[in-house]
Scaffold this motif. Structure first.
Motif, PDB file in Angstrom:
ATOM      1  N   UNK A 156       4.590  11.733  -2.574  1.00 34.37           N
ATOM      2  CA  UNK A 156       4.500  11.442  -1.145  1.00 34.37           C
ATOM      3  C   UNK A 156       3.332  12.254  -0.593  1.00 34.37           C
ATOM      4  N   UNK A 157       2.311  11.533  -0.161  1.00 34.92           N
ATOM      5  CA  UNK A 157       1.096  12.175   0.325  1.00 34.92           C
ATOM      6  C   UNK A 157       1.140  12.291   1.850  1.00 34.92           C
ATOM      7  N   UNK A 158       0.256  13.082   2.428  1.00 34.89           N
ATOM      8  CA  UNK A 158       0.198  13.174   3.891  1.00 34.89           C
ATOM      9  C   UNK A 158      -0.099  11.828   4.565  1.00 34.89           C
ATOM     10  N   UNK A 159      -0.822  10.963   3.871  1.00 35.91           N
ATOM     11  CA  UNK A 159      -1.110   9.640   4.435  1.00 35.91           C
ATOM     12  C   UNK A 159       0.170   8.826   4.616  1.00 35.91           C
ATOM     13  N   UNK A 174       0.829  -1.205   0.000  1.00 36.92           N
ATOM     14  CA  UNK A 174       0.000   0.000   0.000  1.00 36.92           C
ATOM     15  C   UNK A 174       0.864   1.256   0.000  1.00 36.92           C
ATOM     16  N   UNK A 175       1.908   1.261   0.816  1.00 33.36           N
ATOM     17  CA  UNK A 175       2.816   2.410   0.853  1.00 33.36           C
ATOM     18  C   UNK A 175       3.515   2.583  -0.493  1.00 33.36           C
ATOM     19  N   UNK A 176       3.959   1.477  -1.083  1.00 34.11           N
ATOM     20  CA  UNK A 176       4.634   1.543  -2.379  1.00 34.11           C
ATOM     21  C   UNK A 176       3.720   2.143  -3.442  1.00 34.11           C
ATOM     22  N   UNK A 177       2.466   1.704  -3.480  1.00 35.24           N
ATOM     23  CA  UNK A 177       1.553   2.243  -4.487  1.00 35.24           C
ATOM     24  C   UNK A 177       1.219   3.703  -4.212  1.00 35.24           C
ATOM     25  N   UNK A 178       1.228   4.114  -2.943  1.00 32.54           N
ATOM     26  CA  UNK A 178       0.920   5.506  -2.617  1.00 32.54           C
ATOM     27  C   UNK A 178       2.065   6.450  -2.997  1.00 32.54           C
ATOM     28  N   UNK A 179       3.318   5.980  -2.935  1.00 34.76           N
ATOM     29  CA  UNK A 179       4.435   6.875  -3.237  1.00 34.76           C
ATOM     30  C   UNK A 179       4.863   6.824  -4.699  1.00 34.76           C
ATOM     31  N   UNK A 217       4.289   6.586   8.095  1.00 39.17           N
ATOM     32  CA  UNK A 217       5.711   6.531   8.449  1.00 39.17           C
ATOM     33  C   UNK A 217       5.937   6.982   9.888  1.00 39.17           C
ATOM     34  N   UNK A 218       5.231   8.037  10.299  1.00 42.17           N
ATOM     35  CA  UNK A 218       5.353   8.517  11.670  1.00 42.17           C
ATOM     36  C   UNK A 218       4.847   7.474  12.658  1.00 42.17           C
ATOM     37  N   UNK A 219       3.718   6.851  12.348  1.00 42.30           N
ATOM     38  CA  UNK A 219       3.182   5.812  13.238  1.00 42.30           C
ATOM     39  C   UNK A 219       4.118   4.607  13.330  1.00 42.30           C
ATOM     40  N   UNK A 220       4.686   4.209  12.195  1.00 42.44           N
ATOM     41  CA  UNK A 220       5.630   3.088  12.215  1.00 42.44           C
ATOM     42  C   UNK A 220       6.872   3.429  13.033  1.00 42.44           C
TER      43      UNK A 220
END
Length: 143
Positions: free
Chosen positions: A108-111, A99-104, A116-119
């Motif tokens: 790089x979106x706020x999501x 999911x992260x790979x497809x989002x970036x 990344x911050x939560x991880x």
């Protein structure tokens, strides 16, 4: 996959990541086991402890920091290893690294920043817990 009659999906991801990470955990735990004094186990046998009692009351508390370190390393490697997840996920499985790979791919979106911050916070929290647990074991406070 054909031998085990296994389809791609969550089970195949778990099996692949477990197979990949077990070697790292084994090396860490083995290093801890090599540094242990054999006379502790002989004393337990002399005092009439069964092998299960010896493992549960002596060995496990001594290797617990290594097991925790191996678990943290496995977690980090599993989150980081995109290739294993990509090839074993199957169609339609919502897996975080994919999911992260497809989002970036686009930007790089706020999501992505929030994830990344939560991880990072989760990893730091686990490290702090492991450090406090390890220091309490070294001081003899844990039972």
């Amino acid at each position: 996959l054909q031998v085990l009659n296994l389809t791609l999906g969550m089970l195949s991801i778990i099996i692949a990541h477990t197979t990949f990470c077990i070697g790292f955990v084994a090396i860490i735990v083995r290093a801890r086991l090599q540094g242990m004094d054999e006379s502790i186990f002989e004393a337990a046998r002399d005092l009439g402890a069964t092998p299960w009692q010896t493992f549960h009351q002596i060995t496990l508390p001594l290797i617990r920091p290594a097991v925790i370190a191996g678990a943290l390393m496995s977690f980090t490697l599993s989150i980081d290893d995109f290739v294993i997840t990509f090839f074993t996920k199957g169609a339609g499985e919502p897996i975080l690294p994919i999911q992260i790979y497809t989002m970036i791919k686009v930007a790089v979106t706020p999501e992505v920043n929030a994830i990344s911050t939560l991880l990072m916070l989760l990893t730091l929290t686990l490290i702090i817990i492991a450090t406090r647990f390890d220091s309490s074991v070294l001081k003899g406070e844990s039972k």
